[in-house]
Structure formats: C-alpha cells, structure tokens
Scaffold this motif. Structure first.
Motif, mmCIF file in Angstrom:
data_model
loop_
_atom_site.group_PDB
_atom_site.id
_atom_site.type_symbol
_atom_site.label_atom_id
_atom_site.label_comp_id
_atom_site.label_asym_id
_atom_site.label_seq_id
_atom_site.Cartn_x
_atom_site.Cartn_y
_atom_site.Cartn_z
ATOM 1 N N ASP A 489 0.708 -0.894 -0.103
ATOM 2 C CA ASP A 489 -0.172 0.038 0.402
ATOM 3 C C ASP A 489 0.776 1.246 -0.549
ATOM 4 O OD1 ASP A 489 -0.899 2.460 1.061
ATOM 5 O OD2 ASP A 489 -3.110 0.432 1.767
ATOM 6 N N PRO A 490 1.590 1.894 -1.451
ATOM 7 C CA PRO A 490 2.335 2.575 -1.175
ATOM 8 C C PRO A 490 1.730 4.385 -0.159
ATOM 9 C CG PRO A 490 1.836 2.067 -3.342
ATOM 10 C CD PRO A 490 1.189 1.406 -2.342
ATOM 11 N N GLN A 491 0.465 4.016 -0.470
ATOM 12 C CA GLN A 491 -0.657 5.152 0.452
ATOM 13 C C GLN A 491 0.346 4.829 1.891
ATOM 14 O OE1 GLN A 491 -4.075 6.010 1.027
ATOM 15 N NE2 GLN A 491 -3.877 7.542 -0.088
ATOM 16 N N VAL A 492 -0.264 4.053 2.552
ATOM 17 C CA VAL A 492 0.497 3.262 3.698
ATOM 18 C C VAL A 492 2.113 4.257 4.379
ATOM 19 C CG1 VAL A 492 0.798 2.420 5.522
ATOM 20 C CG2 VAL A 492 -1.484 2.714 4.608
ATOM 21 N N PHE A 493 2.942 3.500 3.477
ATOM 22 C CA PHE A 493 4.079 3.169 3.310
ATOM 23 C C PHE A 493 4.689 5.030 3.194
ATOM 24 C CE2 PHE A 493 4.412 -0.912 0.647
ATOM 25 C CZ PHE A 493 4.013 -1.360 1.910
ATOM 26 N N SER A 494 3.647 5.094 2.655
ATOM 27 C CA SER A 494 3.870 7.502 2.318
ATOM 28 C C SER A 494 3.824 7.886 3.367
ATOM 29 C CB SER A 494 3.318 7.826 1.342
ATOM 30 O OG SER A 494 3.769 8.998 1.766
ATOM 31 N N LYS A 495 2.574 7.676 3.946
ATOM 32 C CA LYS A 495 2.277 7.930 5.347
ATOM 33 C C LYS A 495 3.427 7.702 6.149
ATOM 34 C CE LYS A 495 -2.524 8.824 4.149
ATOM 35 N NZ LYS A 495 -4.034 8.215 4.392
ATOM 36 N N ILE A 496 3.676 7.222 6.572
ATOM 37 C CA ILE A 496 4.386 6.701 7.761
ATOM 38 C C ILE A 496 5.741 7.125 7.589
ATOM 39 C CG2 ILE A 496 5.288 4.358 8.999
ATOM 40 C CD1 ILE A 496 2.973 2.702 8.118
ATOM 41 N N ALA A 497 6.536 7.115 6.581
ATOM 42 C CA ALA A 497 7.911 8.019 6.535
ATOM 43 C C ALA A 497 7.570 9.522 7.023
ATOM 44 C CB ALA A 497 8.178 7.743 5.063
ATOM 45 N N ARG A 498 6.427 9.872 6.168
ATOM 46 C CA ARG A 498 6.674 11.121 6.740
ATOM 47 C C ARG A 498 5.651 11.369 7.862
ATOM 48 N NH1 ARG A 498 2.015 15.061 7.735
ATOM 49 N NH2 ARG A 498 1.801 17.385 7.546
ATOM 50 N N ALA A 499 4.689 10.787 8.524
ATOM 51 C CA ALA A 499 4.608 10.662 9.453
ATOM 52 C C ALA A 499 5.709 11.059 11.084
ATOM 53 C CB ALA A 499 3.732 9.472 10.193
ATOM 54 N N ARG A 500 6.853 10.142 11.016
ATOM 55 C CA ARG A 500 8.509 9.705 11.151
ATOM 56 C C ARG A 500 9.079 10.785 11.419
ATOM 57 N NH1 ARG A 500 12.529 5.833 10.087
ATOM 58 N NH2 ARG A 500 11.134 4.556 11.166
ATOM 59 N N GLY A 501 9.102 11.809 10.618
ATOM 60 C CA GLY A 501 9.944 13.234 10.130
ATOM 61 C C GLY A 501 8.769 14.243 10.861
ATOM 62 N N LEU A 502 7.498 14.056 11.146
ATOM 63 C CA LEU A 502 6.923 14.943 12.001
ATOM 64 C C LEU A 502 7.204 15.336 13.356
ATOM 65 C CD1 LEU A 502 3.079 14.267 10.582
ATOM 66 C CD2 LEU A 502 4.709 16.117 10.627
ATOM 67 N N PRO A 503 7.391 16.636 13.908
ATOM 68 C CA PRO A 503 7.338 16.575 15.359
ATOM 69 C C PRO A 503 5.902 16.328 16.457
ATOM 70 C CG PRO A 503 7.064 19.015 14.274
ATOM 71 C CD PRO A 503 6.788 17.308 13.344
ATOM 72 N N GLY A 505 3.607 16.490 18.729
ATOM 73 C CA GLY A 505 2.312 16.745 18.515
ATOM 74 C C GLY A 505 1.390 16.410 18.039
ATOM 75 N N LYS A 506 -0.372 17.242 17.504
ATOM 76 C CA LYS A 506 -1.383 16.725 17.736
ATOM 77 C C LYS A 506 -1.350 16.982 16.181
ATOM 78 C CE LYS A 506 -3.697 21.242 16.249
ATOM 79 N NZ LYS A 506 -4.667 22.323 16.534
ATOM 80 N N ASP A 507 -0.392 16.731 15.233
ATOM 81 C CA ASP A 507 -0.200 16.970 13.654
ATOM 82 C C ASP A 507 -0.028 15.398 13.853
ATOM 83 O OD1 ASP A 507 -1.300 18.950 13.153
ATOM 84 O OD2 ASP A 507 0.383 19.742 12.487
ATOM 85 N N ARG A 508 1.523 14.958 14.031
ATOM 86 C CA ARG A 508 1.749 13.499 14.434
ATOM 87 C C ARG A 508 1.140 12.542 14.352
ATOM 88 N NH1 ARG A 508 6.121 10.197 16.765
ATOM 89 N NH2 ARG A 508 8.147 9.403 15.636
#
Length: 561
Positions: A489-503, A505-508
């Motif tokens: 699921d490339p979309q989930v892969f991409s979301k996980i890659a993005r989330a790990r770099g978020l500070p 907080g509520k967005d993460r």
C-alpha cells in the motif's frame, strides 16, 4: 505464605505511563520501577565491591544468536542487554531516553544531526577503548550490511528504523557518522526523524568492540548454533556492559561480572540463563529452587504460583499478538477473504482462555498507551455468519491455507502457541476455511520462515515494542513491502515515512491515527490482543527491574543478603 492468606484479587499499581505492574504478593518490597538508567553511576561514586551472587534465570527458548545487530528475538536480547550497551538508555518509569554511553546530546535546528558527548574512560570487555571511532565503526557496519547477510540473519533492525542500507543509500534516513573528537561523535540523517533517540535505545544499536567484530568475522555467518547461522562473534559478543560473556552451552548461557565496568556492578557476580521450553517445567524449576526467576508466566500456571506463595510481577502491556496473513498467497489477495478471517475470530474467548487477566483486546497494532492510538479504528468484530457470507461472495472454494505456528517456545506476547493455534484453527474451520497446520519448531527458523517470502498463508506472531513511539509498531510491520504480509500500500508507506519525521504534537498523533485506521480497514493481519506478560520470582529476590520494553539489566536485581 499459606494459600489461604493470598488476596482473592491481587492488588496492582501502575508505575507511570508504561511502567511495570507489580503484583503485591508475599514479598511486598518487590518492585518493577527503579528510577535510574541501568548501570548509571555518578562521577563521584566509589567503585563497588566485586559482586559474588549467582542468579539463575529460566528462559522460554535458547537465543538465536548473540550479535544483537543480526537477531531480533527476546531471548537473544535478554542476554545481550547485559553484555552490550548503547549510546542511550531507557528510563524505567517514563520510557524516555536517558544517558548511558553518551552523557549528553544536542540536536541541530533542522533535526538532521545529533551530536553526542561520550562517557570517558570506558573500555570494552576486551580492554580496547570505547570512543567516537568505535561508535562510527558500529554505525557504518550496520549501514553497510550486504543484502546476502541480511537475508541469512535471523532478524535485523537497521532497515526497519532507518529505512534502507548503503546499497539503497538515497532511501536511507542514515547519512553518516563523524568522530569529531575521541569523546564526541555526530550522527547525520538525511531527514528529520522524531523517534531517533528512542530508536537508539534498541538492543540492536548497542556498541560492539571493533576489535572483537573483526576477530570474530562478525559479518560472516559460517557457524551454526541450534540450526541458526551465526558468526564467531555471534557466539561470543564483546561490549561495555556490566557482564562479560562466559559460555554458551546447549540449553544455557553464562555471564560473569565485568570487573572493569564503569558503573554500578550490583550484587550478581554470575548470571546463568537456563532454557525450559515447556511452561510447566519452567514453573517446576522455580518451585524446586533450581532457578531464581523466569519469564512468561502462563495463565495455566498463574494460580499455582500464587498458591505456592511465589512473587509475580506483571509488565504493563506493550506488545501486540496477531494472526498474520500473506497476500502473496492468491486467495488472500481478496479483501473479503481477509475480512472473513477477522470476523471468524472470537478474540474474547482467546484472551479469556490463554492470556493473563486484564489483557486487552486489540483492534489495531499501536497499544493504547501511545500517541497515535485510534479509538475509532474500524473493527469488524466476531460474526461467524457474516464470515461465511463473505467467503461465499469472494468465491472461496476450499483453497488450502497453510497455517504456520511455533513449537517449543514461549513469547511475552504468545505464552502458549500450540493452544492458541488449536483454538484459532477451530474457529477458522467453523466458518468453512480449509486449514492445513504447519508446526515449526522455534529453533528451526520459525521466525525467519514466517517473515520471509514463502507459502505461509497464515501464521501466529506478535511484536514487542522496544521504545515508546508509534513508529516502532507500524513502521517495521507495515512501513514497506515485506515477506511476512506481502502487503503493498504505497499510500500507507508514504504516510508512515512522513509521520516519523513530524515533530511531536497533534499533527503527528493525527497522522498515526489515520495510518492505524487505514491499516485496519485493509486487514493485512488481525491484531488479537495487547497481552500482559508476567515474571515469577523466588523469595530470594527483593527487587527486579521489570520493564514493558524488556530493558531489564540485572545490576538492578536486589537479592536477600
């Protein structure tokens, strides 16, 4: 204590957010929440006297190897945590990173570089110095693991955390290690990684002696132990920890106190890990006084231990047990078949029969204690009639599903695998699925068989969290296409890659909640329980450093004089 005096409902207290849970049994002074990092000592502390006590610990299986960079099983890590240390430790109460081989650290403004001040006058157990060059030797070794070695090893962690090795360097979060000075090292990343410090607490990132790595040809797995490929180094690890490797014989590993250890040496001079792969024989060894403690108390032994007046310590749940499904098997590519499998499972019955009280039902892979847990993650629930309907709609015609399960092992997330398999198999067969049992001895490469590409349609496994971040759960399991699930699921892969770099907080948190919901909706596996695991102790033990992430270093064990 006579059994008649044991309270009918044993009192509990939770030691902070992911702390250990103590069962107040005959010895009320036993605790699972020491306040300092393993082996920590102030600079003004006098060297402690040489410890002399023998401590014998019963384990559920033999280690798969003792090079922590190339294994990922609980029993291997239980040993290597005593011998090797990382830059960063874990606070037993909060789960936060604490100083260990690094005394302090700083982060660059862009989150892409971390500089560590190293503890001075520390030596490896072979007498060689621990310094920045040694740190870089270890990081660069992990980064440069060749594909053939990664495939041969029973389990590696670097890729799950840093996303890629040197052969795919543009995809890796790790960039470089620089020895700025003998006591100062900088790790550069290609992108921000919020969980970086927590990830460094993993046993896989403990520091090995560069000299011992070279002498033991650590990246050449030309030795064999219990059917597992290991290197000469993997049979004799060398770190900076409070215990030095002594011997590894059939069914036992012996460690001895490191006389040159930089920190508190504790009371224990010799540790002996003895394997009892059957829960009953493990319990009997404790009752007979052959061992001082053992892990993975099963629900079937719990009452007998209580009636015998033994101490039991429960860990707060920080693992997930699941039924894995492999979408490389054609019939499992059909979402309705996977949904039918989820609906066939009576999780309440499984938990009630095979797990310790207060084990919670799971509908996602991130435990409730962590940010990112989603209260609204979709769950299909137990509905065998609907499961039969879905199988009919999917055109299931009795295709055989090979169901792998382990033998002769007890895991913190899976105390009695054979019994759990039997009940799940019964439930799946009841809705019309054609289950073929494939029992595999744990030491015959079970872990490698079910996490590599193959014919396993279904399998039993779990994930024990190693640090307090949601990425530690969803990243290794669903952050990329793996041989375990055949999940793409490339979309989930991409979301996980993005989330790990978020500070933080509520967005993460919101991003991980979305990830959890999306994984649950596509059913690549069925999370069943967030198990509570427990240890049993003899009356000789006054204090044991129980940890939900299993960061249990035996310098913190306190014994009766």
């Amino acid at each position: 204590m006579p059994s008649s005096t044991v309270p009918s409902r044993i009192a509990r207290r939770i030691a902070a957010s992911i702390g250990a849970v103590l069962l107040v049994l005959p010895l009320a002074s036993c605790t699972g929440a020491p306040g300092t990092a393993p082996g920590s000592v102030t600079s003004s502390a006098a060297p402690s006297a040489a410890p002399t006590a023998l401590f014998t610990f019963g384990t559920g299986s033999d280690p798969l190897g003792l090079d922590p960079a190339l294994v990922s099983d609980v029993e291997s890590y239980r040993v290597t945590r005593q011998v090797l240390e990382g830059l960063v430790g874990v606070d037993q109460t909060t789960g936060e990173p604490t100083p260990l081989l690094a005394t302090e650290w700083s982060q660059s403004d862009d989150g892409r570089a971390y500089t560590f001040k190293l503890r001075e006058k520390v030596t490896f157990q072979d007498g060689t110095p621990f310094n920045a060059a040694a740190v870089c030797t270890n990081f660069n070794r992990w980064f440069n693991f060749p594909a053939a070695l990664r495939q041969q090893a029973t389990g590696t962690t670097f890729k799950g955390v840093f996303k890629a090795h040197a052969d795919q360097a543009p995809l890796s979060i790790y960039k470089s290690c620089t020895a700025v000075a003998p006591d100062n090292v900088r790790i550069d990343l290609t992108q921000p990684f919020t969980g970086f410090l927590q990830a460094l607490t993993l046993p896989a990132f403990a520091m090995s002696s560069p000299q011992a790595l070279a002498a033991g040809h650590a990246d050449v797995l030309d030795q064999n132990r219990g059917g597992q490929p290991v290197s000469a180094y993997g049979l004799h690890p060398v770190g900076t920890g409070p215990y030095s490797f002594g011997s590894w014989d059939t069914g036992s590993v012996t460690l001895t106190s490191n006389k040159n250890y930089w920190g508190d040496k504790g009371q224990i001079g010799t540790i002996k890990f003895v394997t009892y792969d059957n829960p009953q024989t493990r319990m009997q060894a404790l009752l007979d006084g052959k061992i001082d403690a053992y892990d993975a108390v099963t629900v079937g032994n719990f009452d007998q231990l209580v009636k015998s007046g033994k101490q039991i310590i429960q860990r707060d749940p920080f693992s997930v047990m699941y039924l894995g499904m492999n979408q490389q098997v054609p019939i499992l590519q059909n979402l309705k078949v996977r949904q039918a499998i989820e609906m066939a499972l009576d999780k309440d019955t499984l938990i009630r029969r095979f797990f310790i009280d207060n084990t919670a039902q799971a509908s996602q892979f991130v435990p409730p204690k962590l940010s990112g847990f989603n209260n609204n993650a979709p769950s299909l629930g137990y509905n065998p009639d609907k499961a039969k309907e879905l199988l009919a709609e999917a055109g299931y015609k009795g295709e055989e599903l090979k169901f792998y399960y382990p033998l002769n092992v007890t895991r913190p997330y899976l105390p009695t695998p054979e019994k759990v398999y039997a009940e799940i198999s019964r439930q799946l067969t009841a809705v019309g699925l054609n289950i073929k049992p494939v029992p595999v001895d744990w030491t015959d490469g079970y872990l490698q068989k079910v996490t590599s590409p193959g014919d396993h349609a279904l399998h039993l496994l779990g994930w024990n969290g190693s640090y307090a971040d949601p990425d530690n759960f969803v990243g290794p399991l669903f952050g990329e296409d793996t041989g375990e699930f055949g999940y793409q699921d490339p979309q989930v892969f991409s979301k996980i890659a993005r989330a790990r770099g978020l500070p933080d907080g509520k967005d993460r948190t919101a991003e991980y909640q979305t990830i959890n919901a999306q994984i649950a909706a596509t059913v690549p596996a069925v999370p069943i329980a967030f198990p509570i695991s427990a240890l049993a102790l003899s009356d000789r033990v006054l204090k044991y450093p129980a940890s939900p992430v299993l960061n249990e270093v035996f310098t913190k064990v306190e014994l009766k004089p």
